[in-house]
Design an enzyme around this catalytic site. Structure first.
Site, PDB file in Angstrom:
ATOM      1  N   ASP A  39       0.842  -1.192   0.000  1.00  0.00           N
ATOM      2  CA  ASP A  39       0.000   0.000   0.000  1.00  0.00           C
ATOM      3  C   ASP A  39       0.877   1.241   0.000  1.00  0.00           C
ATOM      4  O   ASP A  39       2.022   1.217   0.465  1.00  0.00           O
ATOM      5  CB  ASP A  39      -0.919   0.018   1.222  1.00  0.00           C
ATOM      6  N   ASP A  65       4.580   3.485  -4.038  1.00  0.00           N
ATOM      7  CA  ASP A  65       3.748   3.704  -5.213  1.00  0.00           C
ATOM      8  C   ASP A  65       4.021   2.602  -6.228  1.00  0.00           C
ATOM      9  O   ASP A  65       5.110   2.537  -6.816  1.00  0.00           O
ATOM     10  CB  ASP A  65       4.069   5.080  -5.798  1.00  0.00           C
ATOM     11  N   ASN A  92      -5.386  -5.138  -6.595  1.00  0.00           N
ATOM     12  CA  ASN A  92      -6.564  -4.437  -6.100  1.00  0.00           C
ATOM     13  C   ASN A  92      -6.415  -2.922  -6.081  1.00  0.00           C
ATOM     14  O   ASN A  92      -7.398  -2.194  -6.201  1.00  0.00           O
ATOM     15  CB  ASN A  92      -6.892  -4.931  -4.682  1.00  0.00           C
ATOM     16  N   TYR A 158     -11.437   6.520 -15.912  1.00  0.00           N
ATOM     17  CA  TYR A 158     -11.652   5.339 -15.073  1.00  0.00           C
ATOM     18  C   TYR A 158     -12.309   4.223 -15.880  1.00  0.00           C
ATOM     19  O   TYR A 158     -11.907   3.052 -15.781  1.00  0.00           O
ATOM     20  CB  TYR A 158     -12.519   5.708 -13.873  1.00  0.00           C
TER      21      TYR A 158
END
Length: 254
Positions: A39, A65, A92, A158
């Site tokens: 993360d 990142d 994810n 997106y």
């Protein structure tokens, strides 16, 4: 007796510091898997590792990142060196756009969304594949989106990114089906997570999309999405490959 076959397996979950990723990491750990929590948020990642270890599980965090090649390399090296390999990869991590229509989408919005939602999981999966191929098995699960299935669930960037994720999922399923590697994706509908949406209220995109949002239905819990991820990664789904599974309370059926 569990039928998942996940006990002792090494699992990498990206975006695991919160939301769907956190719920998936905890569920994998509850099945006995060793989990790498990746993360950008250090506090979130370390908290999830502490929660897993507190329950008697095995976990390690990598903070950074994932659109940066050096972070991808660190994730793979840590998984192999600390967990013993990578049996399952859950791509994810992702971000939303500003719900902008194509004509309102500037280069910065487009490039950021594509870099994080498409290029980052592409690079991590590419770096993971040699280890799965050497082992003769593996499972990859992407978090796609309702926006992978339609054009009315998000903005141009997106929507394009999540259609790309669907394409990657299906391409991998075909290319590696005879190598013992399965690739699937969930397509979440509205889900209660901490993901931020910086909507442009003065733009055409939000005004148009609002007319379609009445079909969303109830918000799901992150744990409901995680249950689908773990199922697809598990031995219980051993003959499921190339599936884009809506987890959306029937939104995709409307």
């Amino acid at each position: 007796m569990s039928t998942t076959g996940l006990a002792g397996r090494a699992v990498v979950v990206t975006g695991a510091g919160s939301g769907i990723g956190r719920a998936a990491a905890l569920r994998f750990a509850a099945e006995g898997a060793k989990v790498l929590v990746a993360d950008l948020n250090e506090d979130g990642a370390t908290a999830v590792v502490a929660e897993i270890e507190g329950a008697g599980g095995t976990a390690v965090a990598v903070v950074g990142d994932l659109s940066l090649p050096e972070v991808v390399d660190e994730v793979v090296a840590t998984a192999v060196g600390t967990l013993g390999g990578i049996d399952v990869l859950v791509n994810n991590a992702g971000i939303m756009d500003r719900m902008s229509a194509l004509g309102e989408t500037d280069d910065a919005e487009w490039e950021r969304v594509m870099r994080i939602n498409v290029t980052a999981p592409f690079r991590l999966t590419r770096a993971t594949l040699p280890h799965m191929l050497a082992a003769g098995r593996g499972s990859v699960v992407f978090t796609a989106s309702e926006a992978s299935l339609r054009g009315s669930a998000a903005g141009a960037a997106y929507t394009a990114s999540k259609h790309a994720v669907a394409g990657l999922t299906r391409s991998m399923a075909v290319m590696y089906r005879d190598k013992g590697i399965r690739t699937n994706a969930i397509a979440p509908g509205g889900t209660a997570t901490s993901i931020q949406v910086d909507v442009r209220p003065d733009a055409q995109g939000p005004a148009v999309l609002g007319a379609y949002m009445h079909n969303v239905g109830r918000l799901s819990a992150a744990e409901e999405q995680a249950a689908a991820i773990v199922f697809l990664a598990s031995d219980a789904a051993s003959n499921i490959n190339g599936v884009l599974l809506p987890v959306d309370n029937g939104w995709a059926a409307v």
